[in-house]
Design an enzyme around this catalytic site. Structure first.
Site: not given
Length: 401
Positions: A232-234, A270, A302
């Site tokens: 989702s782009g979180k 990431h 995260d």
């Protein structure tokens, strides 16, 4: 010292000429921005842009008293015509200082991109730092105290703000004003939200500011939870919220999963996205990090959903008998311990978690148990956060804050 922003947009302005993008289509009325130019105390003009005389008149000012015009960055296209009565624009060499008869002093700062940054000190000692688009200071070792105001490209170069914070040039009382605003971010609430997360703000063209007015400085949220579904782009949203801060500690709760090539590629992507100044800790032991006030660096966790997987592994929550025989109580205690640590932490925290309760009901009892426990964890964690966001299709929706 009085500062008037004759324009606050990128060199091409906003909307850009002949650009059909959604951000330009929405940049109308108060959201339209001319190229950035600053008028200080009516005597010093930083950057000369087309229509500067009319922009000054619209804001109730005149350029008739300007005694010095300084350029901060190379201008593409045809030369800008110098209005009658204005002195010819110039540039101060890096490291040099210019003293004006009005009592202002201008010092030129070296940058990591073409252009010049200017530190302007007023007759009463207030200091403003102005940076051109796409640039950050190349060195600020001799900063004596935080600036009262910083005017910079916060959206395009958030790392410049991080550098300024790392050397004490930006402090809690510094008013950070974003300029050189382009079509990278839609104007309106989304722009305001992103800037507020960095401790900055935007103002309309023609705004006059009193340097040192602390009441306008936005408060940076100390605890934020970012929720969203897969891809989702979180994580990008969470990282964006801290890219204007130095020495962030990125807490990866997923581990390395030795032998899993696909997971290794995810981790590598990431890492490549993160600023080089960030540190990484691969751990699920979050409470000591939240309690470590001596470190003080912001935490980016995260994610909570992987922390919950680890916690459920530890208490045997996947087995019905162990769950009923004490696993459920043990997991509740771990969640309470984590939430209590979030409540008392002195560090800035941005945490990421999956929102899984809106999809297909899992086919297994253990899957439904995980879904339910993650929902409870998210709710408890969110209750301790000033800001809670839900990211859908790369768009962040503010649920709180």
């Amino acid at each position: 010292m009085e500062l008037t922003l004759l324009g606050t947009g990128a060199p091409e302005g906003l909307p850009r000429p002949d650009c059909p993008c959604a951000a330009c289509a929405g940049a109308l009325g108060p959201s339209a921005r001319a190229a950035t130019a600053l008028l200080i105390d009516g005597t010093l003009l930083l950057d000369l842009t087309p229509g500067a005389v009319f922009a000054a008149a619209r804001s109730g000012h005149s350029l008739g008293g300007v005694r010095q015009v300084l350029l901060s960055h190379p201008h593409d296209g045809p030369p800008v015509e110098v209005p009658a009565g204005l002195p010819q624009p110039g540039r101060v060499p890096d490291g040099r200082e210019l003293a004006l008869l009005t009592g202002h002093r201008v010092r030129a700062l070296a940058l990591d991109a073409p252009g010049t940054g200017y530190e302007v000190a007023g007759p009463d000692g207030e200091r403003v730092l102005y940076l051109p688009p796409g640039a950050a200071p190349a060195g600020l070792e001799d900063v004596r105290a935080p600036y009262e105001m910083v005017v910079a490209d916060v959206i395009g170069r958030p790392d410049a703000l991080a550098r300024l914070r790392s050397v004490g040039a930006v402090g809690p009382t510094t008013d950070v004003v974003a300029v050189h605003l382009d079509h990278d971010v839609p104007p309106g609430p989304e722009l305001d939200r992103r800037l507020a997360a960095a401790g900055a703000r935007a103002v309309p063209d023609g705004t006059t500011l009193d340097v040192g007015a602390y009441e306008d400085v936005p408060d940076v949220p100390r605890r934020t939870l970012v929720l969203g579904g897969a891809r989702s782009g979180k994580s990008v949203e969470a990282e964006r919220r801290l890219e204007a801060f130095p020495d962030v500690l990125y807490v990866a709760t997923g581990g390395t999963r030795g032998g899993d090539g696909e997971w290794a590629r995810r981790v590598a992507l990431h890492r490549e996205r993160r600023p080089g100044s960030w540190r990484t800790a691969e751990t699920c032991d979050l409470v000591p990090l939240l309690d470590d006030a001596e470190d003080g660096a912001p935490l980016l966790i995260d994610c909570l959903s992987l922390w919950l997987t680890y916690a459920m592994d530890e208490v045997g929550a996947w087995d019905d008998a162990e769950w009923a025989g004490g696993g459920e109580k043990a997991l509740r205690a771990k969640v309470v311990e984590l939430v209590d640590a979030v409540r008392r932490t002195r560090r800035t925290v941005v945490a990421v978690s999956n929102e899984v309760g809106s999809g297909i009901v899992p086919a297994t009892a253990s899957g439904r148990r995980y879904r339910d426990e993650l929902g409870r964890l998210n709710a408890a964690f969110a209750a301790e956060c000033e800001h809670v966001l839900l990211v859908v299709a790369g768009t962040a929706l503010a649920l709180r804050g």
